[in-house]
Design an enzyme around this catalytic site. Structure first.
Site, PDB file in Angstrom:
ATOM      1  CG  ASP A   1      19.379   0.323  19.902  1.00  0.00           C
ATOM      2  OD1 ASP A   1      19.182  -0.613  20.069  1.00  0.00           O
ATOM      3  OD2 ASP A   1      21.461  -0.098  19.814  1.00  0.00           O
TER       4      ASP A   1
ATOM      5  CD  GLU B   1      22.435   9.705  15.256  1.00  0.00           C
ATOM      6  OE1 GLU B   1      22.942  10.262  14.635  1.00  0.00           O
ATOM      7  OE2 GLU B   1      21.316   9.661  15.925  1.00  0.00           O
TER       8      GLU B   1
ATOM      9  CB  SER C   1      19.205 -10.398  11.756  1.00  0.00           C
ATOM     10  OG  SER C   1      19.430  -9.702  10.334  1.00  0.00           O
TER      11      SER C   1
ATOM     12  CD  GLU D   1       7.941 -14.722  18.271  1.00  0.00           C
ATOM     13  OE1 GLU D   1       6.817 -15.991  18.072  1.00  0.00           O
ATOM     14  OE2 GLU D   1       8.743 -15.459  18.183  1.00  0.00           O
TER      15      GLU D   1
ATOM     16  CE  LYS E   1      14.178  -7.103  16.688  1.00  0.00           C
ATOM     17  NZ  LYS E   1      14.576  -7.049  17.540  1.00  0.00           N
TER      18      LYS E   1
ATOM     19  CE  LYS F   1      15.011  -2.136  16.064  1.00  0.00           C
ATOM     20  NZ  LYS F   1      15.823  -2.644  16.373  1.00  0.00           N
TER      21      LYS F   1
ATOM     22  CB  CYS G   1      22.240  25.133  49.437  1.00  0.00           C
ATOM     23  SG  CYS G   1      20.728  24.878  48.139  1.00  0.00           S
TER      24      CYS G   1
END
Ligand code: IVH
Length: 781
Positions: A35, A37, A84, A115, A117, A316, A411
């Site tokens: 998101d 980017e 939006s 509120e 998001k 955000k 290992c």
């Protein structure tokens, strides 16, 4: 190339690139870019368009709100488009937003409804005369998909609005999402069924909703939070957004409790910070908060600009995902020998923290995601959990293609074989405590703050102690001498090239070593639950350790308790019970534990088993807990019917009890194994022994809340559920995990879920924290 052509080329590229990502994200549910980017590219395009309005193309993503819906579902045209929100990221963005609002309204201070998001999928629900008639996804904002049948299965969505005073038409806008816990469970089920797992709760919610077969949706636990009105007919619009949300609540629509009305920019930022602190504790994911001018008349006055309202802003949180390149894939060896592949990354900042490593979980995960060295990957850091690689950006895989990753066969620490048992996702080093990595991890765990709490015994010292062969097991910690520690320090300093000048001059500092020895000594009397947790038994965390200590009271009893007995304790299932019993049955663990006790380590405050154990020593329950295939609790009851466990151990034929044939066969083959028969006898005699030792009647608890059972759910405002539980128990009340008719009170905090619903359905009294405190206050008088 001229400068002019330069920006034209860039704009064209941005439009194409963003449109492609929008399609992948909204239509295919397969994001190809984080998101953050995307937001960055989007903002770059917005800026270029603002500077060169003549060059704005007609397919620019800045002018539209999503992408076309997939064709399988019926299309629905939204009566009012689903637009939006503009995004803000910095304090300055918020300040600008508030200023523009005040200028637009010609007002001083403005009240905002603030509120969450929600990070889910936007949904429009249509109610006609109070009855749910249609649900539609956002689609491109103008046309969405009809998902009525799927949404009907979402239990939190009312099929009829509450109350008599319902509007002729109400279109509710809100978000469909999946709680983190439900997401984990779903992935667990998917894993078990060999089906694809979802990358995050949002994708899981989308995948669950986009089912043409609504019966599948019904099995997925989707939730919904309402946050706005699309269309309203036949009722007066409330005067403020906060009043709309309160009204929704009265109509029976789920609304998040985390909402507030705040004043001015300062109020907005205060809200943002307080939610930021709570974010990790919320049961669902949010990617920011949303501010809306509270007064509806003011909202109308401000109106919209192209794709978004002027009266609202999404603030955000910093991105928690980022792109980077895998420079290597190493493996780490854990306490139980688990081999965990880890991606070494080109350092990248994720949500403000530099990330250089990310877990790849296990071999299957690496395969599923097909992560290879040199790949560009999406890394995610959520809260304080270890960063993980989410997915590979295949388009950026280098050519020629790097090789598919395979786990090493040996290992990397001790060279023992790496084995992966059937049905196990995890591969393990077979070296056990001969493997230095496992030894170090076991000691690190043992000495940890929530375990034996040995202050000053940091990772570096543990590594050196193990490498110098000064400690092999945890008991050796208690045999360390001053000389050992000084030798260890000298070697560690030499190895790291950090030998202090004073030491080179022949002086020896011993204070640190004296302190460490004192801390080791001080750790010798831990409460039983801490010692149990410290032992590093598989599947035994803090809460299981506490259950064992509370119910069984002594290490001696925990050590000899068979799995069936452990299984009847609260919250201990089959796997955990087996793991505990296996641990104590293993000879090398017995030796290590005896060695530890010999050094003088002894749990403090041991006590007799809890009186309530009597009820759990019911023979039916114990028999069912033995794990005999096909033997359920009702069948166990039928089988016992007047007989004792011992009686059963002497039976060879089970065909005479009217049990199903398959069960009879299963019982007979189980009893044919001598060891099983012995286990049954032992269980029976241990039961008898415990019953004899337990007080006859559980003494009636004293205190004003005696006899009252409480169930705690949701997040309480000022205390944790554990703290509240402790207060209740101190007043003689009981705390239980599930709501039934016998529950006296449900104490519900924020985001209380199904338990609250159940309480309401059963008519159990529901208290909030204040109510509980009032009750306790009365109890104290
Ligand atoms: S209001 C006209 N409120 O964010 C404004 N949206 O970028 C309509 N979202 O598609 C949106 N939580 O899916 C609003 N409390 C909230 C929200 C919220 C999440 C989502 C929604 C919308 C997107 C807007």
């Amino acid at each position: 190339m001229s400068v002019a052509q330069d920006y034209l080329g860039r704009m064209a590229w941005l439009v194409k690139e963003l449109n492609r990502h929008i399609y992948n994200y909204h239509v295919l549910d397969a994001p190809t870019i984080p998101d953050a980017e995307y937001d960055k590219l989007f903002r770059e395009l917005q800026e270029l368009e603002a500077a060169h309005p003549e060059a704005v193309s007609n397919d620019t993503p800045t002018s539209r709100v999503g992408a076309a819906p997939i064709p399988e579902f019926r299309q629905v045209t939204h009566a009012v488009p689903m637009l939006s929100l503009n995004n803000g990221f910095s304090d300055e963005d918020i300040d600008n937003f508030d200023r523009r609002v005040r200028e637009g309204l010609d007002a001083g201070q403005v009240d905002y409804a603030a509120e969450l998001k929600f990070d889910g999928l936007a949904m429009s629900l249509r109610y006609e005369s109070g009855v749910f008639v249609q649900a539609a996804t956002r689609g491109d904002g103008y046309t969405g998909e009809d998902v009525t049948a799927n949404i009907r299965t979402v239990r939190v969505i009312p099929l009829r609005l509450h109350g008599d005073d319902v509007p002729a038409v109400l279109e509710v806008r809100g978000e469909v999402l999946m709680f983190k816990q439900d997401f984990e469970r779903l992935n667990e089920r998917q894993r078990e069924a060999g089906q694809k797992e979802f990358a995050n709760p949002r994708n899981a919610a989308a995948g669950s909703l986009r089912q043409l077969d609504a019966r599948i949706t019904a099995q997925r636990k989707l939730r919904f939070f309402a946050y706005g009105i699309g269309l309203l007919e036949g009722a007066e619009m409330p005067q403020s957004h906060s009043a709309v949300l309160d009204w929704f609540e009265r109509l029976g629509l789920p609304v998040s409790k985390e909402r507030a009305v705040v004043r001015g920019c300062e109020g907005l930022l205060g809200y943002y910070r307080s939610i930021g602190e709570k974010r990790g504790a919320l049961p669902y994911e949010i990617d920011g908060v949303v501010y809306k001018v509270d007064r509806v008349a003011d909202q109308r006055a401000l109106g919209f600009v192209s794709r978004a309202p002027r009266f609202a802003l999404a603030h955000k949180f910093p991105a928690e995902e980022a792109l980077t390149v895998v420079s290597a894939i190493d493996v780490q060896v854990g306490r139980t020998g688990a081999i965990t592949p880890v991606a070494r990354l080109v350092p990248v900042s994720v949500g403000g923290v530099t990330v250089t490593n990310a877990t790849l979980h296990n071999e299957d995960e690496v395969r599923r995601k097909d992560v290879r060295i040199g790949d560009t990957v999406v890394v995610r850091r959520a809260g304080d959990v270890i960063p993980e690689v989410l997915s590979v950006v295949l388009e950026r895989r280098p050519t020629p293609e790097p090789a598919v990753y395979t786990l090493p066969a040996q290992c990397p620490v001790c060279g023992s074989h790496v084995v992966r048992e059937e049905g196990e996702a995890v591969a393990r080093c077979s070296g056990g405590l001969t493997c230095a990595a496992q030894r170090k991890e076991a000691i690190r765990h043992f000495a940890g703050r929530r375990m034996m709490d040995i202050e000053g015994l940091g990772d570096r010292y543990i590594d050196s102690l193990v490498e110098c062969n000064l400690i092999h097991g945890v008991a050796d910690l208690y045999k360390l001498t001053l000389d050992d520690l000084l030798k260890m320090k000298r070697l560690a300093d030499e190895r790291d090239g950090t030998t202090p000048e004073t030491v080179k001059q022949g002086k020896v500092a011993t204070k640190w070593a004296d302190n460490l020895l004192a801390a080791i000594e001080a750790s010798k009397r831990p409460p039983l639950e801490r010692l149990l947790f410290a032992l590093g038994i598989r599947h035994v965390g803090e809460s299981t350790a506490k259950t064992l200590a509370d119910w069984l009271g002594s290490l001696a009893l925990v050590r000899r308790a068979p799995a069936a007995l452990l299984r009847v304790l609260p919250d201990i299932g089959g796997t955990v019970a087996e793991a505990i019993a296996d641990f104590f049955a293993e000879e090398k663990n017995q030796i290590a534990l005896d060695a530890l006790l010999e050094t003088g380590v002894a749990p403090q405050g041991e006590h007799a088993p809890k009186a309530a154990l009597r009820e759990r020593l019911d023979e039916v329950q114990l028999l069912a807990a033995l794990g005999i295939p096909k033997l359920t609790e009702p069948r166990a009851r039928q089988l016992l019917d007047g007989r004792t466990l011992e009686d059963l151990a002497f039976l060879k034929v089970f065909g005479v009890f009217g049990l199903p044939e398959a069960l009879v066969a299963s019982l007979e083959s189980w009893m044919a194994v001598e060891a099983n028969r012995e286990a049954l006898m032992k269980l029976s005699s241990l039961r008898r022994e415990l019953l004899d030792a337990l007080p006859e009647e559980a003494a009636a608890p004293e205190g004003a809340l005696a006899g009252k059972t409480f169930v705690l759910t949701g997040t309480l405002p000022t205390m944790s559920r554990d703290q509240a539980g402790a207060l209740i128990e101190a007043a003689g009340g009981k705390v239980s995990g599930s709501v039934s008719k016998k529950t006296s009170y449900v104490v519900a905090g924020v985001e209380a879920g199904s338990k609250l619903e159940k309480a309401e359905a059963l008519g159990v009294t529901v208290l909030d924290e204040a109510g509980l405190l009032a009750l306790l206050g009365q109890a104290n008088q």
